[in-house]
Design a protein around this motif. Sequence first.
Motif, PDB file in Angstrom:
ATOM      1  N   ARG A  35     -10.053  -0.072   5.111  1.00  0.00           N
ATOM      2  CA  ARG A  35      -9.626  -1.073   4.129  1.00  0.00           C
ATOM      3  C   ARG A  35      -8.818  -0.413   2.993  1.00  0.00           C
ATOM      4  O   ARG A  35      -7.819  -0.975   2.517  1.00  0.00           O
ATOM      5  N   LYS A  36      -9.282   0.758   2.581  1.00  0.00           N
ATOM      6  CA  LYS A  36      -8.539   1.463   1.531  1.00  0.00           C
ATOM      7  C   LYS A  36      -7.136   1.834   2.006  1.00  0.00           C
ATOM      8  O   LYS A  36      -6.138   1.660   1.285  1.00  0.00           O
ATOM      9  N   VAL A  37      -7.050   2.358   3.232  1.00  0.00           N
ATOM     10  CA  VAL A  37      -5.744   2.735   3.778  1.00  0.00           C
ATOM     11  C   VAL A  37      -4.852   1.505   3.919  1.00  0.00           C
ATOM     12  O   VAL A  37      -3.644   1.527   3.614  1.00  0.00           O
ATOM     13  N   THR A  38      -5.444   0.394   4.353  1.00  0.00           N
ATOM     14  CA  THR A  38      -4.669  -0.841   4.524  1.00  0.00           C
ATOM     15  C   THR A  38      -4.138  -1.343   3.186  1.00  0.00           C
ATOM     16  O   THR A  38      -2.967  -1.762   3.059  1.00  0.00           O
ATOM     17  N   SER A  39      -4.990  -1.311   2.165  1.00  0.00           N
ATOM     18  CA  SER A  39      -4.542  -1.770   0.837  1.00  0.00           C
ATOM     19  C   SER A  39      -3.456  -0.837   0.270  1.00  0.00           C
ATOM     20  O   SER A  39      -2.493  -1.289  -0.377  1.00  0.00           O
ATOM     21  N   LEU A  40      -3.567   0.464   0.545  1.00  0.00           N
ATOM     22  CA  LEU A  40      -2.555   1.411   0.077  1.00  0.00           C
ATOM     23  C   LEU A  40      -1.212   1.146   0.748  1.00  0.00           C
ATOM     24  O   LEU A  40      -0.157   1.102   0.083  1.00  0.00           O
ATOM     25  N   TRP A  41      -1.198   0.948   2.042  1.00  0.00           N
ATOM     26  CA  TRP A  41       0.043   0.646   2.753  1.00  0.00           C
ATOM     27  C   TRP A  41       0.608  -0.704   2.315  1.00  0.00           C
ATOM     28  O   TRP A  41       1.833  -0.874   2.230  1.00  0.00           O
ATOM     29  N   GLU A  42      -0.244  -1.636   1.982  1.00  0.00           N
ATOM     30  CA  GLU A  42       0.233  -2.937   1.523  1.00  0.00           C
ATOM     31  C   GLU A  42       0.926  -2.799   0.159  1.00  0.00           C
ATOM     32  O   GLU A  42       1.984  -3.408  -0.087  1.00  0.00           O
ATOM     33  N   GLN A  43       0.345  -1.984  -0.723  1.00  0.00           N
ATOM     34  CA  GLN A  43       0.979  -1.757  -2.035  1.00  0.00           C
ATOM     35  C   GLN A  43       2.342  -1.076  -1.874  1.00  0.00           C
ATOM     36  O   GLN A  43       3.329  -1.432  -2.539  1.00  0.00           O
ATOM     37  N   ARG A  44       2.448  -0.082  -1.016  1.00  0.00           N
ATOM     38  CA  ARG A  44       3.720   0.611  -0.808  1.00  0.00           C
ATOM     39  C   ARG A  44       4.768  -0.339  -0.226  1.00  0.00           C
ATOM     40  O   ARG A  44       5.950  -0.291  -0.603  1.00  0.00           O
ATOM     41  N   ALA A  45       4.326  -1.200   0.689  1.00  0.00           N
ATOM     42  CA  ALA A  45       5.278  -2.136   1.287  1.00  0.00           C
ATOM     43  C   ALA A  45       5.797  -3.116   0.246  1.00  0.00           C
ATOM     44  O   ALA A  45       6.985  -3.471   0.240  1.00  0.00           O
TER      45      ALA A  45
END
Length: 205
Positions: free
Chosen positions: A187-197
């Motif tokens: 979930r942390k990795v997913t939220s990080l990639w979502e912020q970068r996108a």
Amino acid sequence: MEIIIRSLSLTFSQDIEADNNKHTVYLIREREMSRRSGTCLRCCLVFFAVISALGVCGPALYWRFKKTIGFPDSKTSSCPPCICDCPPPLSLLKIAPGLANLSVTDCGSNDPDLKTEMEKQFVDLLTEELKLQEAVAQEHAHHMNITLGEAKRVASQYQREAEKCNAATETCEEARERSEAFLIRERKVTSLWEQRARQLGYEGE
């Protein structure tokens, strides 16, 4: 010659007819005799049946007829009524007063040999009773030991099964904890990639 032959034939035919007539008469007489014997036999059977019925039912019918008509009985009418003036029965205590003080335990108390024999018999009976109780106690103890061993075996089996269940539960708990940690990390990795996108200008639906 012809006359002789005719006479012989006539004689022969007459003899045959005579024989036939005799045979017919004999048959008729035999039938009559059989009918008479059958009739006599039936009459005898009926006579014996009537005699047997009278022999069986005759006394009962006689006494019933006598009671119905009420003939006076000479024996009962001639006897006067009995008057009994008998003394009361004596009791056993009045006949033998010494029996009241007699007891079974006093029997043979004056005879030393009999007393010794009775004591031996009492000791033998007591010994046999003790042996019997000991045998019963041993049998009970043996049964209890068998039951206790069976209970221990079943308890150890249940304990092994419980240990297996505990080990499986611990393994499942560890797997659940690892899954939760992996899910949190994902979930942390997913939220990080979502912020970068989003920073790069990606707009999701």
